[in-house]
Design a protein around this motif. Sequence first.
Motif, PDB file in Angstrom:
ATOM      1  N   PRO A  27      -6.708  11.598   6.975  1.00  0.00           N
ATOM      2  CA  PRO A  27      -7.704  10.355   6.528  1.00  0.00           C
ATOM      3  C   PRO A  27      -7.039   8.936   6.911  1.00  0.00           C
ATOM      4  CG  PRO A  27      -7.041  11.804   4.676  1.00  0.00           C
ATOM      5  CD  PRO A  27      -5.950  12.268   5.813  1.00  0.00           C
ATOM      6  N   GLU A  28      -7.867   7.893   7.262  1.00  0.00           N
ATOM      7  CA  GLU A  28      -7.346   6.780   7.536  1.00  0.00           C
ATOM      8  C   GLU A  28      -6.699   5.866   6.442  1.00  0.00           C
ATOM      9  OE1 GLU A  28     -10.580   4.399   9.317  1.00  0.00           O
ATOM     10  OE2 GLU A  28     -10.815   5.920  10.972  1.00  0.00           O
ATOM     11  N   SER A  29      -7.260   6.102   5.269  1.00  0.00           N
ATOM     12  CA  SER A  29      -6.841   5.502   4.070  1.00  0.00           C
ATOM     13  C   SER A  29      -7.059   6.137   2.776  1.00  0.00           C
ATOM     14  CB  SER A  29      -7.171   3.870   4.081  1.00  0.00           C
ATOM     15  OG  SER A  29      -8.574   4.039   4.093  1.00  0.00           O
ATOM     16  N   LEU A  30      -6.578   5.857   1.846  1.00  0.00           N
ATOM     17  CA  LEU A  30      -7.065   6.644   0.491  1.00  0.00           C
ATOM     18  C   LEU A  30      -7.204   5.292  -0.591  1.00  0.00           C
ATOM     19  CD1 LEU A  30      -4.507   9.355   0.515  1.00  0.00           C
ATOM     20  CD2 LEU A  30      -6.917   9.606   0.911  1.00  0.00           C
ATOM     21  N   ASP A  31      -7.978   5.662  -1.534  1.00  0.00           N
ATOM     22  CA  ASP A  31      -8.592   4.520  -2.591  1.00  0.00           C
ATOM     23  C   ASP A  31      -7.305   4.839  -3.715  1.00  0.00           C
ATOM     24  OD1 ASP A  31      -9.232   3.102  -4.497  1.00  0.00           O
ATOM     25  OD2 ASP A  31     -11.047   3.586  -4.295  1.00  0.00           O
ATOM     26  N   LEU A  32      -6.285   3.882  -3.552  1.00  0.00           N
ATOM     27  CA  LEU A  32      -5.062   4.027  -4.673  1.00  0.00           C
ATOM     28  C   LEU A  32      -5.820   3.878  -6.039  1.00  0.00           C
ATOM     29  CD1 LEU A  32      -2.494   2.301  -2.593  1.00  0.00           C
ATOM     30  CD2 LEU A  32      -2.977   4.698  -2.501  1.00  0.00           C
ATOM     31  N   ALA A  33      -6.649   2.973  -6.341  1.00  0.00           N
ATOM     32  CA  ALA A  33      -7.169   2.732  -7.524  1.00  0.00           C
ATOM     33  C   ALA A  33      -7.796   3.871  -8.122  1.00  0.00           C
ATOM     34  CB  ALA A  33      -8.067   1.347  -7.572  1.00  0.00           C
ATOM     35  N   ALA A  34      -8.563   4.683  -7.296  1.00  0.00           N
ATOM     36  CA  ALA A  34      -9.246   5.857  -7.674  1.00  0.00           C
ATOM     37  C   ALA A  34      -8.277   6.968  -7.855  1.00  0.00           C
ATOM     38  CB  ALA A  34     -10.421   6.177  -6.714  1.00  0.00           C
ATOM     39  N   TYR A  58       0.938  -1.124   0.065  1.00  0.00           N
ATOM     40  CA  TYR A  58      -0.097  -0.084   0.247  1.00  0.00           C
ATOM     41  C   TYR A  58       0.879   1.207  -0.014  1.00  0.00           C
ATOM     42  CZ  TYR A  58      -3.541   3.253   1.545  1.00  0.00           C
ATOM     43  OH  TYR A  58      -4.164   4.385   1.724  1.00  0.00           O
ATOM     44  N   LEU A  59       2.082   1.111   0.746  1.00  0.00           N
ATOM     45  CA  LEU A  59       2.732   2.171   0.925  1.00  0.00           C
ATOM     46  C   LEU A  59       3.438   2.619  -0.349  1.00  0.00           C
ATOM     47  CD1 LEU A  59       4.115   4.562   2.496  1.00  0.00           C
ATOM     48  CD2 LEU A  59       6.079   2.937   3.311  1.00  0.00           C
ATOM     49  N   THR A  60       3.838   1.342  -1.191  1.00  0.00           N
ATOM     50  CA  THR A  60       4.516   1.588  -2.393  1.00  0.00           C
ATOM     51  C   THR A  60       3.590   2.274  -3.354  1.00  0.00           C
ATOM     52  OG1 THR A  60       5.977  -0.496  -1.925  1.00  0.00           O
ATOM     53  CG2 THR A  60       5.579   0.486  -4.481  1.00  0.00           C
ATOM     54  N   GLY A  61       2.298   1.897  -3.340  1.00  0.00           N
ATOM     55  CA  GLY A  61       1.511   2.630  -4.334  1.00  0.00           C
ATOM     56  C   GLY A  61       1.200   4.112  -3.907  1.00  0.00           C
ATOM     57  N   LEU A  62       0.862   4.328  -2.425  1.00  0.00           N
ATOM     58  CA  LEU A  62       0.876   5.738  -1.974  1.00  0.00           C
ATOM     59  C   LEU A  62       2.086   6.602  -2.490  1.00  0.00           C
ATOM     60  CD1 LEU A  62      -1.312   6.786  -0.219  1.00  0.00           C
ATOM     61  CD2 LEU A  62       0.355   6.713   1.658  1.00  0.00           C
ATOM     62  N   GLU A  63       3.382   6.198  -2.395  1.00  0.00           N
ATOM     63  CA  GLU A  63       4.503   6.791  -2.837  1.00  0.00           C
ATOM     64  C   GLU A  63       4.465   6.961  -4.365  1.00  0.00           C
ATOM     65  OE1 GLU A  63       7.601   4.500  -1.201  1.00  0.00           O
ATOM     66  OE2 GLU A  63       7.537   5.510   0.759  1.00  0.00           O
ATOM     67  N   ALA A  64       3.993   6.227  -5.024  1.00  0.00           N
ATOM     68  CA  ALA A  64       3.980   6.264  -6.642  1.00  0.00           C
ATOM     69  C   ALA A  64       3.060   7.713  -6.782  1.00  0.00           C
ATOM     70  CB  ALA A  64       3.560   5.115  -7.270  1.00  0.00           C
ATOM     71  N   ASP A  82      -2.635  15.076   2.024  1.00  0.00           N
ATOM     72  CA  ASP A  82      -3.266  13.634   2.492  1.00  0.00           C
ATOM     73  C   ASP A  82      -2.419  12.556   2.117  1.00  0.00           C
ATOM     74  OD1 ASP A  82      -5.562  15.291   3.429  1.00  0.00           O
ATOM     75  OD2 ASP A  82      -6.804  14.771   1.701  1.00  0.00           O
ATOM     76  N   LEU A  83      -1.905  12.732   1.105  1.00  0.00           N
ATOM     77  CA  LEU A  83      -0.946  11.524   0.768  1.00  0.00           C
ATOM     78  C   LEU A  83       0.333  11.401   1.752  1.00  0.00           C
ATOM     79  CD1 LEU A  83      -0.968  11.835  -3.260  1.00  0.00           C
ATOM     80  CD2 LEU A  83      -1.644   9.893  -1.813  1.00  0.00           C
ATOM     81  N   GLN A  84       0.975  12.523   1.988  1.00  0.00           N
ATOM     82  CA  GLN A  84       1.907  12.795   2.779  1.00  0.00           C
ATOM     83  C   GLN A  84       1.457  12.215   4.433  1.00  0.00           C
ATOM     84  OE1 GLN A  84       3.742  16.723   2.549  1.00  0.00           O
ATOM     85  NE2 GLN A  84       5.483  15.810   1.670  1.00  0.00           N
ATOM     86  N   ALA A  85       0.290  12.692   4.875  1.00  0.00           N
ATOM     87  CA  ALA A  85      -0.113  12.216   6.097  1.00  0.00           C
ATOM     88  C   ALA A  85      -0.596  10.744   6.287  1.00  0.00           C
ATOM     89  CB  ALA A  85      -1.464  13.104   6.451  1.00  0.00           C
ATOM     90  N   VAL A  86      -0.952  10.340   5.243  1.00  0.00           N
ATOM     91  CA  VAL A  86      -1.256   8.906   5.229  1.00  0.00           C
ATOM     92  C   VAL A  86      -0.148   8.131   5.134  1.00  0.00           C
ATOM     93  CG1 VAL A  86      -2.453   7.025   4.045  1.00  0.00           C
ATOM     94  CG2 VAL A  86      -3.753   9.056   4.314  1.00  0.00           C
ATOM     95  N   GLY A  87       0.834   8.471   4.342  1.00  0.00           N
ATOM     96  CA  GLY A  87       2.163   7.724   4.429  1.00  0.00           C
ATOM     97  C   GLY A  87       2.762   7.805   5.453  1.00  0.00           C
ATOM     98  N   GLY A  88       2.935   8.960   6.159  1.00  0.00           N
ATOM     99  CA  GLY A  88       3.261   8.916   7.605  1.00  0.00           C
ATOM    100  C   GLY A  88       2.814   7.941   8.526  1.00  0.00           C
ATOM    101  N   SER A  89       1.469   7.772   8.396  1.00  0.00           N
ATOM    102  CA  SER A  89       0.633   7.017   9.340  1.00  0.00           C
ATOM    103  C   SER A  89       0.951   5.604   8.994  1.00  0.00           C
ATOM    104  CB  SER A  89      -0.905   7.090   9.193  1.00  0.00           C
ATOM    105  OG  SER A  89      -1.803   6.214   9.751  1.00  0.00           O
ATOM    106  N   VAL A  90       1.168   5.231   7.738  1.00  0.00           N
ATOM    107  CA  VAL A  90       1.377   3.893   7.215  1.00  0.00           C
ATOM    108  C   VAL A  90       2.836   3.470   7.677  1.00  0.00           C
ATOM    109  CG1 VAL A  90       2.005   2.285   5.270  1.00  0.00           C
ATOM    110  CG2 VAL A  90      -0.052   3.809   5.336  1.00  0.00           C
ATOM    111  N   ASN A  91       3.940   4.462   7.680  1.00  0.00           N
ATOM    112  CA  ASN A  91       5.207   4.230   8.242  1.00  0.00           C
ATOM    113  C   ASN A  91       4.996   3.833   9.770  1.00  0.00           C
ATOM    114  OD1 ASN A  91       7.245   4.270   5.879  1.00  0.00           O
ATOM    115  ND2 ASN A  91       6.578   6.536   5.597  1.00  0.00           N
ATOM    116  N   GLN A  92       4.473   4.654  10.437  1.00  0.00           N
ATOM    117  CA  GLN A  92       4.254   4.211  12.051  1.00  0.00           C
ATOM    118  C   GLN A  92       3.414   3.115  12.166  1.00  0.00           C
ATOM    119  OE1 GLN A  92       1.993   7.619  13.700  1.00  0.00           O
ATOM    120  NE2 GLN A  92       3.787   8.923  13.298  1.00  0.00           N
TER     121      GLN A  92
END
Length: 202
Positions: A131-138, A100-106, A158-168
């Motif tokens: 946001p708790e999560s983001l729809d990567l496909a959308a 998920y993080l890989t897709g988010l970073e892309a 939002d992408l940066q915030a969710v990415g930080g949450s995923v890293n944690q």
Amino acid sequence: YLQKLVRLPRDVQGEQLDAQLESMQALIEVQSALPDRLEDMTGYAELIAERTVLQRIAGQLQDMLDQNVVIRTMEIKGDTEALTAQLGTVQNAVTQQQAYLTGLEAILRNVMTEIGRRKNFVSQTPGGEVPESLDLAALSSLDLASLDDVQLGRLHNDLQAVGGSVNQGLSTLAAQETEIMGLIDANKGELATVNDDIQVIQ
């Protein structure tokens, strides 16, 4: 004289028969005092009670022995089944979150590229709610060029915030994975320890 000789064996036989008869009568008198049934014998009930107690004690000792065998078997083989299952769950979660993080970073890279194309882009102040999560496909199918600066800036934040949450979350999962692996190592049993020692020697 001949009659005396003939009479003598008969007298001897008679005396022997009398002695045998007396012995038989004495034996009959002794046996007549004995009970007809085993249950009526003196001390029989006490013997049965003692046997019952001994059987119960033997059963308890067997149960203890069986339990000790199970415990000892667990000590030798190791009781790590539940821990291994937990480890598998954590590792699956790590794999999913990393993907998920890989897709988010892309997507974030694409957003930053779009921002770089806009000379007068004004960044947005990050909001307080993540946001708790983001729809990567959308998001992957989104036309970033069609977004105005405000929308693009919010998406970037939002992408940066969710990415930080995923890293944690990944850091927490990594700590759990390390802890569970330590528990597995501590509970893997003597057999596994011996195998490890053999491998070191080889």
